[in-house]
Design a protein around this motif. Sequence first.
Motif, PDB file in Angstrom:
ATOM      1  N   MET A 265       0.814  -1.205   0.000  1.00  0.00           N
ATOM      2  CA  MET A 265       0.000   0.000   0.000  1.00  0.00           C
ATOM      3  C   MET A 265       0.847   1.255   0.000  1.00  0.00           C
ATOM      4  SD  MET A 265      -3.189  -0.740   2.575  1.00  0.00           S
ATOM      5  CE  MET A 265      -2.422  -1.794   3.813  1.00  0.00           C
ATOM      6  N   GLY A 266       1.921   1.253   0.803  1.00  0.00           N
ATOM      7  CA  GLY A 266       2.642   2.485   1.046  1.00  0.00           C
ATOM      8  C   GLY A 266       3.806   2.774   0.122  1.00  0.00           C
ATOM      9  N   GLU A 267       4.574   1.756  -0.240  1.00  0.00           N
ATOM     10  CA  GLU A 267       5.813   2.014  -0.973  1.00  0.00           C
ATOM     11  C   GLU A 267       5.581   2.675  -2.329  1.00  0.00           C
ATOM     12  OE1 GLU A 267       8.433  -1.330  -1.060  1.00  0.00           O
ATOM     13  OE2 GLU A 267       8.641  -1.386   1.130  1.00  0.00           O
ATOM     14  N   PRO A 268       4.530   2.299  -3.108  1.00  0.00           N
ATOM     15  CA  PRO A 268       4.318   2.999  -4.376  1.00  0.00           C
ATOM     16  C   PRO A 268       3.985   4.484  -4.202  1.00  0.00           C
ATOM     17  CG  PRO A 268       3.207   0.881  -4.404  1.00  0.00           C
ATOM     18  CD  PRO A 268       3.634   1.126  -2.983  1.00  0.00           C
ATOM     19  N   LEU A 269       3.583   4.877  -2.980  1.00  0.00           N
ATOM     20  CA  LEU A 269       3.334   6.283  -2.674  1.00  0.00           C
ATOM     21  C   LEU A 269       4.523   6.935  -1.972  1.00  0.00           C
ATOM     22  CD1 LEU A 269      -0.351   5.959  -1.378  1.00  0.00           C
ATOM     23  CD2 LEU A 269       0.392   7.138  -3.461  1.00  0.00           C
ATOM     24  N   GLY A 270       5.621   6.197  -1.854  1.00  0.00           N
ATOM     25  CA  GLY A 270       6.794   6.739  -1.190  1.00  0.00           C
ATOM     26  C   GLY A 270       6.702   6.725   0.315  1.00  0.00           C
ATOM     27  N   ILE A 271       5.882   5.807   0.868  1.00  0.00           N
ATOM     28  CA  ILE A 271       5.727   5.707   2.317  1.00  0.00           C
ATOM     29  C   ILE A 271       6.005   4.263   2.729  1.00  0.00           C
ATOM     30  CG2 ILE A 271       4.230   6.138   4.299  1.00  0.00           C
ATOM     31  CD1 ILE A 271       2.462   7.840   2.451  1.00  0.00           C
ATOM     32  N   PRO A 272       7.247   3.920   3.076  1.00  0.00           N
ATOM     33  CA  PRO A 272       7.544   2.553   3.511  1.00  0.00           C
ATOM     34  C   PRO A 272       6.973   2.291   4.897  1.00  0.00           C
ATOM     35  CG  PRO A 272       9.462   3.936   3.788  1.00  0.00           C
ATOM     36  CD  PRO A 272       8.438   4.787   3.090  1.00  0.00           C
ATOM     37  N   VAL A 273       6.906   1.030   5.245  1.00  0.00           N
ATOM     38  CA  VAL A 273       6.377   0.656   6.558  1.00  0.00           C
ATOM     39  C   VAL A 273       7.185   1.315   7.672  1.00  0.00           C
ATOM     40  CG1 VAL A 273       5.844  -1.280   8.097  1.00  0.00           C
ATOM     41  CG2 VAL A 273       5.542  -1.536   5.629  1.00  0.00           C
ATOM     42  N   ALA A 274       8.494   1.434   7.477  1.00  0.00           N
ATOM     43  CA  ALA A 274       9.337   2.075   8.480  1.00  0.00           C
ATOM     44  C   ALA A 274       8.856   3.477   8.802  1.00  0.00           C
ATOM     45  CB  ALA A 274      10.781   2.128   7.985  1.00  0.00           C
ATOM     46  N   GLY A 275       8.437   4.207   7.785  1.00  0.00           N
ATOM     47  CA  GLY A 275       7.936   5.551   8.006  1.00  0.00           C
ATOM     48  C   GLY A 275       6.636   5.561   8.781  1.00  0.00           C
ATOM     49  N   MET A 276       5.742   4.624   8.458  1.00  0.00           N
ATOM     50  CA  MET A 276       4.477   4.536   9.181  1.00  0.00           C
ATOM     51  C   MET A 276       4.710   4.276  10.670  1.00  0.00           C
ATOM     52  SD  MET A 276       2.250   2.112   6.608  1.00  0.00           S
ATOM     53  CE  MET A 276       2.505   2.144   4.836  1.00  0.00           C
ATOM     54  N   LEU A 277       5.587   3.329  10.958  1.00  0.00           N
ATOM     55  CA  LEU A 277       5.824   2.945  12.349  1.00  0.00           C
ATOM     56  C   LEU A 277       6.505   4.066  13.127  1.00  0.00           C
ATOM     57  CD1 LEU A 277       7.023  -0.762  11.934  1.00  0.00           C
ATOM     58  CD2 LEU A 277       4.707   0.161  11.928  1.00  0.00           C
ATOM     59  N   THR A 278       7.443   4.748  12.475  1.00  0.00           N
ATOM     60  CA  THR A 278       8.132   5.845  13.142  1.00  0.00           C
ATOM     61  C   THR A 278       7.176   6.990  13.433  1.00  0.00           C
ATOM     62  OG1 THR A 278      10.181   5.248  11.994  1.00  0.00           O
ATOM     63  CG2 THR A 278      10.070   7.450  12.955  1.00  0.00           C
ATOM     64  N   TRP A 279       6.352   7.322  12.470  1.00  0.00           N
ATOM     65  CA  TRP A 279       5.348   8.366  12.668  1.00  0.00           C
ATOM     66  C   TRP A 279       4.446   8.050  13.860  1.00  0.00           C
ATOM     67  CZ3 TRP A 279       3.942  13.143  11.041  1.00  0.00           C
ATOM     68  CH2 TRP A 279       2.627  13.554  11.294  1.00  0.00           C
ATOM     69  N   ASP A 280       3.982   6.819  13.925  1.00  0.00           N
ATOM     70  CA  ASP A 280       3.046   6.446  14.984  1.00  0.00           C
ATOM     71  C   ASP A 280       3.670   6.581  16.364  1.00  0.00           C
ATOM     72  OD1 ASP A 280       1.298   5.915  12.951  1.00  0.00           O
ATOM     73  OD2 ASP A 280       1.240   3.740  13.247  1.00  0.00           O
ATOM     74  N   LEU A 281       4.941   6.199  16.498  1.00  0.00           N
ATOM     75  CA  LEU A 281       5.611   6.340  17.786  1.00  0.00           C
ATOM     76  C   LEU A 281       5.814   7.813  18.134  1.00  0.00           C
ATOM     77  CD1 LEU A 281       8.244   3.458  17.539  1.00  0.00           C
ATOM     78  CD2 LEU A 281       6.196   3.512  18.983  1.00  0.00           C
ATOM     79  N   MET A 282       6.081   8.635  17.146  1.00  0.00           N
ATOM     80  CA  MET A 282       6.162  10.076  17.391  1.00  0.00           C
ATOM     81  C   MET A 282       4.832  10.611  17.918  1.00  0.00           C
ATOM     82  SD  MET A 282       8.326  11.384  14.062  1.00  0.00           S
ATOM     83  CE  MET A 282      10.107  11.170  13.937  1.00  0.00           C
ATOM     84  N   ARG A 283       3.747  10.103  17.362  1.00  0.00           N
ATOM     85  CA  ARG A 283       2.418  10.536  17.809  1.00  0.00           C
ATOM     86  C   ARG A 283       2.125  10.026  19.222  1.00  0.00           C
ATOM     87  NH1 ARG A 283       0.066  14.423  16.747  1.00  0.00           N
ATOM     88  NH2 ARG A 283      -2.019  13.733  16.160  1.00  0.00           N
TER      89      ARG A 283
END
Length: 366
Positions: free
Chosen positions: A195-213
């Motif tokens: 879902m994310g990588e074709p939009l330039g959002i790897p899973v690593a980015g999702m997980l990091t964002w969530d922990l920041m939140r």
Amino acid sequence: MTENIDRKDFPLIDACYATLPSMLRKFDRYARKAYFQGSGREEFETWKIQTRELLYKLFGLDKMEKSSLDPVMEEQKTLPDGIRREHVRIQVEPDVWMSMYLLIPADADASTRLFLCPPGHNGGGKYSVSGVSEYNLVNQKIEQYHYDYGMQLAKLGFVAVCPDCRGFGERREELADTRNPELALRGDCYWLAHMGEPLGIPVAGMLTWDLMRAIDYLSARGDWDTDHIGCLGFSGGGMQTLWLSALDDRIDLAVISGYLYGYRDSLLSLNRNCSCNYVPHLWEYFDMGDIASLIAPRPLWIQSCRDDRLNGPRGLENVREQVEIVRSAYRWYGAEERLIHEICEGGHQWHGENLESYLNRMIQMI
């Protein structure tokens, strides 16, 4: 290898012509072009700023959508040892919710230190980390990996925040998968990557964002000392600890277990590892030690197991090379004592035998 296919069903192939040898050569030719090549602390600080800016884009964090947190208290329960377990849900992006357990010691007050405890794979998310051992499948993983490090921290008097990362626990993409014993403990990183990588959002980015939140939520709540937040994770939780601590200075103490090694050996040669490990274009710029260098000079405890297969075919040599990259960063600050590399015996496991003594030592360095 034992043949398990009827020769009438499929041709007998005598050799496979694999792509890996070519990719290893390409790694040697093109990888790690942006590592620190300066010669002083001031230059390192400039490199750190530039590296974070690049990682922010590679992780797709510029595409994440901020929303109101809208916290929901699902349940509060006092456990037999007096620890209060809160089941909380927050909104990390519009219509994207993160569930978590907060383990709060009975004597916690405004001065109590917080620890984020992101989960790794194959443990059902927050359940194993927070020590929910009354379920057989979860308890098996707690025993196998010593997975209940959130509960271990709470018993030492810290507030442990144990979230479900995307694709695990209550954050699975399909509810039916939580009903299947073979699938319940697993995660959806493969589908999230699609879902994310074709939009330039790897899973690593999702997980990091969530922990920041999650840090945003803890700061807004204001019940504990958010000037001093640690992060401790094992395996995939160590991966999340690495990324969060490298990119967010609100983490002032990091513990990375079972996840600090060179990409060539551990994620290219062992290329069947989970999709969440892979960030498009990352290897062109950095190795894992370069990313961990961004944590300097904050206290960092790296824990490796001698026989962990994820170390790669060269074993601890692959780990030590990356730790030395990190150690070089700490030297620029005259802070080598703030970097601990513990080598434990055995395979892929968290080891908490030195948890109290090492944390006391690290906290005194801050």
